[in-house]
Structure formats: structure tokens, C-alpha cells
Design a protein around this motif. Structure first.
Motif, mmCIF file in Angstrom:
data_model
loop_
_atom_site.group_PDB
_atom_site.id
_atom_site.type_symbol
_atom_site.label_atom_id
_atom_site.label_comp_id
_atom_site.label_asym_id
_atom_site.label_seq_id
_atom_site.Cartn_x
_atom_site.Cartn_y
_atom_site.Cartn_z
ATOM 1 N N ASP A 12 0.824 -1.204 0.000
ATOM 2 C CA ASP A 12 0.000 0.000 0.000
ATOM 3 C C ASP A 12 0.862 1.258 0.000
ATOM 4 N N LEU A 13 1.926 1.253 0.775
ATOM 5 C CA LEU A 13 2.815 2.403 0.826
ATOM 6 C C LEU A 13 3.439 2.673 -0.542
ATOM 7 N N GLU A 14 3.842 1.614 -1.220
ATOM 8 C CA GLU A 14 4.388 1.769 -2.569
ATOM 9 C C GLU A 14 3.332 2.317 -3.530
ATOM 10 N N ARG A 18 3.445 5.796 -5.659
ATOM 11 C CA ARG A 18 3.206 5.867 -7.107
ATOM 12 C C ARG A 18 2.054 6.815 -7.410
ATOM 13 N N TYR A 19 0.990 6.738 -6.599
ATOM 14 C CA TYR A 19 -0.161 7.620 -6.811
ATOM 15 C C TYR A 19 0.236 9.080 -6.607
ATOM 16 N N GLN A 20 1.075 9.323 -5.614
ATOM 17 C CA GLN A 20 1.552 10.681 -5.328
ATOM 18 C C GLN A 20 2.274 11.266 -6.544
ATOM 19 N N LEU A 31 -6.334 19.550 -6.704
ATOM 20 C CA LEU A 31 -5.949 18.403 -7.524
ATOM 21 C C LEU A 31 -6.540 18.551 -8.920
ATOM 22 N N LEU A 32 -5.687 18.541 -9.937
ATOM 23 C CA LEU A 32 -6.145 18.660 -11.313
ATOM 24 C C LEU A 32 -6.374 17.288 -11.945
ATOM 25 N N THR A 33 -5.357 16.437 -11.930
ATOM 26 C CA THR A 33 -5.474 15.099 -12.504
ATOM 27 C C THR A 33 -4.685 14.108 -11.656
ATOM 28 N N SER A 34 -5.070 12.845 -11.808
ATOM 29 C CA SER A 34 -4.358 11.769 -11.127
ATOM 30 C C SER A 34 -4.709 10.456 -11.814
ATOM 31 N N ALA A 82 -9.354 11.140 1.648
ATOM 32 C CA ALA A 82 -8.140 10.751 2.373
ATOM 33 C C ALA A 82 -7.063 10.276 1.412
ATOM 34 N N ILE A 83 -7.447 9.509 0.414
ATOM 35 C CA ILE A 83 -6.475 9.020 -0.570
ATOM 36 C C ILE A 83 -5.851 10.192 -1.310
ATOM 37 N N ASP A 84 -6.672 11.168 -1.682
ATOM 38 C CA ASP A 84 -6.153 12.328 -2.418
ATOM 39 C C ASP A 84 -5.217 13.174 -1.564
ATOM 40 N N GLY A 85 -5.470 13.257 -0.259
ATOM 41 C CA GLY A 85 -4.677 14.141 0.584
ATOM 42 C C GLY A 85 -3.525 13.480 1.322
ATOM 43 N N PHE A 86 -3.451 12.152 1.280
ATOM 44 C CA PHE A 86 -2.431 11.438 2.048
ATOM 45 C C PHE A 86 -1.036 11.686 1.475
#
Length: 134
Positions: A12-14, A18-20, A31-34, A82-86
């Protein structure tokens, strides 16, 4: 069992790292895109956290039991926030961070759905008597 849990936390940390890297943020911090596929994968991996939080904090009142599916949906919206801000580089556990977001999302929903202050029944009865007398 503990090694399997540790392995999933590392995975999950990895994924969070990657998401970051896929996030593009404007100068105002919005947040514009992800990578939506990666975001959904993270949400799916942590969906049990929403159920845990709802069961722990919102299972005693009858009103909450009636709204369980709505609370779960709101909790999942909080999970996405939470996922977006973590930020994994800060070293905190995601579950600790996400629990706050899930509870805030559910509490906001409940404030819209329920009155902010509970009025005791004897006060309501007295108020109704006064209204009926006038």
C-alpha cells in the motif's frame, strides 16, 4: 499472519508513493489530474476501513442503523478524500489519517440529516403545551 499484514502495508505504501507521483496540483493546491485506476485500487484495498469505522462509531443509535447504507457511502467519499490528501513521505499510517476523513464525511452528512441539538422530550412536551394553549 503478521508478515502478510506487513507485506500488504508495504505494498500500500508503494502504491501511495506511485499515486503521489501521478497527481498534478495547481498553484492553489487543488488536484487537477491523477491516476484514477490506481486511486480506485487504493480505495478498494482500504474499503474495510470504512466498514470498521461505521461499525465502531455509528452502530449504537437506531437512526444510524437505519441510515447504514448512506453512512457507508459517505464514508467511502471520505476515503477518497483521504487518498487524495495522504502524503506517505510524512511517515504516518494511512488508516490513522483516513479514519479522520471518514468520520468527518459521515458527521457532515449526519449534521445535514439530523438536528444539531437534541431537544429532550420533556422540553418538547412543554413547548407543545404552550403552542396548543396559544
Amino acid at each position: 499472519m503478521a508478515t502478510m499484514e506487513t507485506k500488504q502495508l508495504e505494498d500500500d505504501l508503494e502504491l501511495f508513493k506511485r499515486y503521489q507521483q501521478t497527481k498534478k496540483i495547481d498553484e492553489n493546491g487543488k488536484l487537477l489530474t491523477s491516476d484514477q485506476k490506481l486511486r480506485n485500487d487504493l480505495a478498494q484495498r482500504n474499503a474495510k476501513l470504512v466498514t470498521f469505522v461505521i461499525n465502531k462509531f455509528y452502530s449504537k443509535k437506531q437512526k444510524h442503523k437505519e441510515l447504514r447504507s448512506d453512512l457507508l457511502q459517505e464514508g467511502h467519499l471520505g476515503l477518497f478524500d483521504a487518498i487524495d490528501g495522504f502524503k506517505p513521505e510524512l511517515g504516518f499510517k494511512f488508516s490513522t489519517y483516513a479514519t479522520w476523513w471518514i468520520r468527518q464525511s459521515v458527521n457532515s452528512f449526519l449534521l445535514d440529516d439530523e438536528p444539531m441539538l437534541h431537544i429532550p422530550s420533556h422540553v418538547r412536551t412543554a413547548r407543545n403545551k404552550i403552542y396548543n394553549a396559544t
